[in-house]
Scaffold this motif. Structure first.
Motif, short mmCIF file in Angstrom:
data_model
loop_
_atom_site.label_atom_id
_atom_site.label_comp_id
_atom_site.label_asym_id
_atom_site.label_seq_id
_atom_site.Cartn_x
_atom_site.Cartn_y
_atom_site.Cartn_z
N VAL A 247 2.20 -8.90 4.37
CA VAL A 247 2.17 -8.89 2.91
C VAL A 247 2.47 -7.48 2.40
CG1 VAL A 247 0.71 -9.20 0.87
CG2 VAL A 247 0.54 -10.82 2.78
N LYS A 248 1.92 -6.49 3.08
CA LYS A 248 2.13 -5.10 2.69
C LYS A 248 3.60 -4.70 2.80
CE LYS A 248 0.17 -0.49 3.46
NZ LYS A 248 -0.82 0.29 4.28
N SER A 249 4.28 -5.16 3.84
CA SER A 249 5.69 -4.81 4.01
C SER A 249 6.55 -5.47 2.94
CB SER A 249 6.19 -5.21 5.41
OG SER A 249 6.30 -6.62 5.53
N TYR A 250 6.16 -6.66 2.51
CA TYR A 250 6.91 -7.30 1.42
C TYR A 250 6.76 -6.49 0.13
CZ TYR A 250 8.71 -10.74 -1.85
OH TYR A 250 9.45 -11.36 -2.83
N ALA A 251 5.53 -6.03 -0.12
CA ALA A 251 5.27 -5.27 -1.34
C ALA A 251 6.00 -3.94 -1.34
CB ALA A 251 3.76 -5.05 -1.50
N LEU A 252 6.02 -3.25 -0.20
CA LEU A 252 6.60 -1.92 -0.15
C LEU A 252 8.09 -1.91 0.21
CD1 LEU A 252 3.70 0.07 1.60
CD2 LEU A 252 4.25 -0.09 -0.84
N VAL B 89 9.76 -5.25 -2.61
CA VAL B 89 9.51 -5.07 -4.05
C VAL B 89 9.69 -3.61 -4.47
CG1 VAL B 89 7.85 -5.32 -5.92
CG2 VAL B 89 7.95 -7.06 -4.11
N ALA B 90 8.99 -2.71 -3.79
CA ALA B 90 9.04 -1.30 -4.18
C ALA B 90 10.38 -0.65 -3.83
CB ALA B 90 7.90 -0.54 -3.52
N TRP C 69 12.73 -10.41 4.07
CA TRP C 69 11.38 -10.26 4.63
C TRP C 69 11.12 -11.26 5.75
CZ3 TRP C 69 7.05 -13.57 4.59
CH2 TRP C 69 5.85 -12.98 4.98
#
Length: 283
Positions: free
Chosen positions: A206-211, A214-215, A230
């Motif tokens: 989940v963290k890798s998707y966010a960073l 997304v980021a 992802w």
């Protein structure tokens, strides 16, 4: 002025070279239809028009790799020095080592290894990237680099092995990661027990998707939107399952993180591998 004989030779040479290129493309296309192919035309197309110059702008894939380059090289230099018991303070500490750089892109890693004295084979599926390597890297260093426009399958066909096989930010772009890893393990020199595989990629969390999605793509624009999928990110355990079954053992697993405000990469302070990581294994 060309003589008639020279003109015929020139025409024949041109036709022969075009024929070789057509045969290579036909072979690659047949492999792309097979479930055992690593070639993914859509993924390769994402990197055909990358600006590999030092002044690459933000939002260009090369810019992100330039920023990541120092921390990746620091990890690899440290490991290779320990593994092969080398004095990394001399001018060309990697002299005598053969290194395969799969998915070399613009040649950042190949160039650095060549400067350190290694004999490098740089492979990329995009012909444009091989051209960029030859344009960007100074001729003196190119004597230490063998450039191949092709796939990992093409290298396996040559029946040659290497002391070190690198695939950095590549596995998430191939069509069959498991098959890709199996082929990589076949390319490692196992005679002296020191052959190594170095992989740098992104975890599927989940963290890798966010960073990383997304980021990096949508907020900060570090790379073009759509550069990464992802679903194709690979967990360390998934890599280990394949390489351990093929005779390798994990020696080092290091987490890396990016500071978007300082635009710098560094090792993760707690060695978290939730996003970017480097996995090193050996025979």
């Amino acid at each position: 002025m060309f003589t008639l004989k020279q003109e015929y030779l020139y025409i024949f040479k041109g036709k022969f070279q075009r024929r070789l290129k057509i045969v290579a493309l036909q072979r690659r296309f047949r492999r792309s239809l097979s479930s055992k192919s690593t070639f993914n035309p859509l993924e390769v197309s994402k990197f055909r028009n990358v600006d590999w110059s030092l002044n690459a702008r933000n939002g260009n894939s090369a810019k992100a790799l330039f920023e990541m380059h120092e921390v990746r090289m620091r990890l690899m230099r440290g490991y290779l020095g320990r593994k092969f018991e080398l004095d990394m303070n001399v001018a060309r500490p990697l002299s005598g080592l053969s290194i395969l750089d799969i998915g070399c892109g613009g040649g950042l890693v190949s160039e650095s290894f060549a400067k350190l004295g290694a004999n490098v084979t740089a492979v990329d599926a995009a012909e444009e990237n091989i051209h960029a390597c030859k344009t960007r890297i100074r001729p003196g260093l190119q004597k230490n680099i063998n450039f191949i426009n092709g796939l990992v399958e093409d290298v396996v066909d040559q029946e040659h092995t290497y002391d070190v096989v690198c695939c950095l930010e590549v596995i998430e772009h191939v069509s069959s990661p498991k098959h890709f890893l199996k082929l990589c393990t076949r390319l490692i020199n196992r005679k002296n027990g020191n052959g190594s595989l170095i992989i740098s990629t992104m975890n599927r969390t989940v963290k890798s998707y966010a960073l990383a999605i997304v980021a990096a793509e949508h907020v900060f624009g570090k790379v073009p939107v759509g550069t990464h999928d992802w679903v194709k990110f690979v967990k360390p355990s998934e890599i280990e399952e394949v390489i351990h079954a093929n005779g390798l053992n994990t020696e080092q697993l290091s987490g890396m993180m990016y500071n978007p405000f300082l635009r710098t990469w560094h090792l993760h302070p707690t060695n978290s591998v939730d996003v970017n990581y480097m996995l090193i294994a050996s025979t």
